[in-house]
Every structure is written in C-alpha cells, then in structure tokens.
Design a protein around this motif. Sequence first.
Motif, PDB file in Angstrom:
ATOM      1  N   UNK A  82       0.824  -1.217   0.000  1.00 30.60           N
ATOM      2  CA  UNK A  82       0.000   0.000   0.000  1.00 30.60           C
ATOM      3  C   UNK A  82       0.852   1.258   0.000  1.00 30.60           C
ATOM      4  N   UNK A  83       2.179   1.072   0.043  1.00 32.84           N
ATOM      5  CA  UNK A  83       3.133   2.180   0.106  1.00 32.84           C
ATOM      6  C   UNK A  83       2.793   3.117   1.253  1.00 32.84           C
ATOM      7  N   UNK A  84       2.598   2.520   2.417  1.00 32.30           N
ATOM      8  CA  UNK A  84       2.201   3.267   3.609  1.00 32.30           C
ATOM      9  C   UNK A  84       3.279   4.241   4.049  1.00 32.30           C
ATOM     10  N   UNK A  85       2.820   5.427   4.422  1.00 35.79           N
ATOM     11  CA  UNK A  85       3.707   6.415   5.025  1.00 35.79           C
ATOM     12  C   UNK A  85       3.817   6.172   6.527  1.00 35.79           C
ATOM     13  N   UNK A  86       2.805   5.503   7.075  1.00 37.64           N
ATOM     14  CA  UNK A  86       2.753   5.254   8.507  1.00 37.64           C
ATOM     15  C   UNK A  86       2.088   3.906   8.750  1.00 37.64           C
ATOM     16  N   UNK A  87       2.673   3.109   9.628  1.00 37.81           N
ATOM     17  CA  UNK A  87       2.129   1.798   9.990  1.00 37.81           C
ATOM     18  C   UNK A  87       1.880   1.814  11.489  1.00 37.81           C
TER      19      UNK A  87
END
Length: 172
Positions: A82-87
């Motif tokens: 998801x190309x997350x900026x934050x997990x």
Amino acid sequence: ALPPLVTVTPKDRSKKTIVIDPGHGGKDSGAVGNGYLEKEIVLSVSAQFAERLRAMGYTVHMTRSNDTFIELKDRTKFANDKEADLFISLHTNAHKNNRAYGIETYFLNLATDDEAIRVAAMENATSRKNISDLQTILTDLMQNTKINESARLASFVQCSMNENLRKRYDLI
C-alpha cells in the motif's frame, strides 16, 4: 530533546497513506482478561480510528477487518504494497498485577534487553530466537528508516494519550 513533530497540512493529508494493523486475530486472541479478548477490542478501536483518520483526509487501510489471523510478514507486506507512510499496530496488554494500568507506545527499534525481546516475541507470536534473527534485519532496515520521526511520533502519541487519560479519569 527531540525536534518538534513535522506537521501535515490538510492539503498534504490526501497524499498520506496510513495502515492500521489491529493486532492478533483468528487463532491468536492476544491478551485475555475479564472476558475480553484483545483481538476483538483492537479490531473495534482500529475501525473507529480509521474512520476518524479518513474524516481528516487521510487514506487509510486496515490489515484486517474481521477476526482473521494474519502472519506478521503478511502484515508488513500489506503495508509495503500500500506504500504506507505510517504503519500503526494497535494492541492492548495484560499484566499479572491487576492493579497495573497505563499505556505503552512502541516504534520500530532494536530490542535492547531481555524484557524488550520477550515482549516483542509475545506480541509478534514468534520465538526469542526469531526476534534475535530479526535484529540483524532491523539494523539494516533502520539505516533507511525515519527512526527519529518514529521516535518523535511515538513520544507525541504517548504524551497525548497520557494527558487525555488523566483528564478523562481525573488521574494525577
């Protein structure tokens, strides 16, 4: 002292992707106490949290939306896909002392002592040996990770939660 958190303007929020990971699930109930299962609590809280973030303009994905067991490697793969900026992985903990209370905030970092390794192994449903093996991988990963930003965010979350809990429950 850490520098202040980077603020995100509403215009930027539409570009930020957050993955929320409700801990445990399926065969892994997580902490159990007073008839409550961690996997159910964190799923409910995660869904509410996701809706609040979406209302603020963030793109939010959840690793699970029902009582499904997902391996740790698949959770991280999901976030990467998801190309997350934050997990954000949500958990509730249990303690042997039923008078213990409070919150804990963790961020990507190396486990530096036996207790940290024990907690990491328990929360990730793996062995201490696997956590030790993971340390080498994490060391390489941290070279390219925004570890300082993660530390600042974790500190901000911890302080904000403590402040809000004190106000809500009239704690000193």
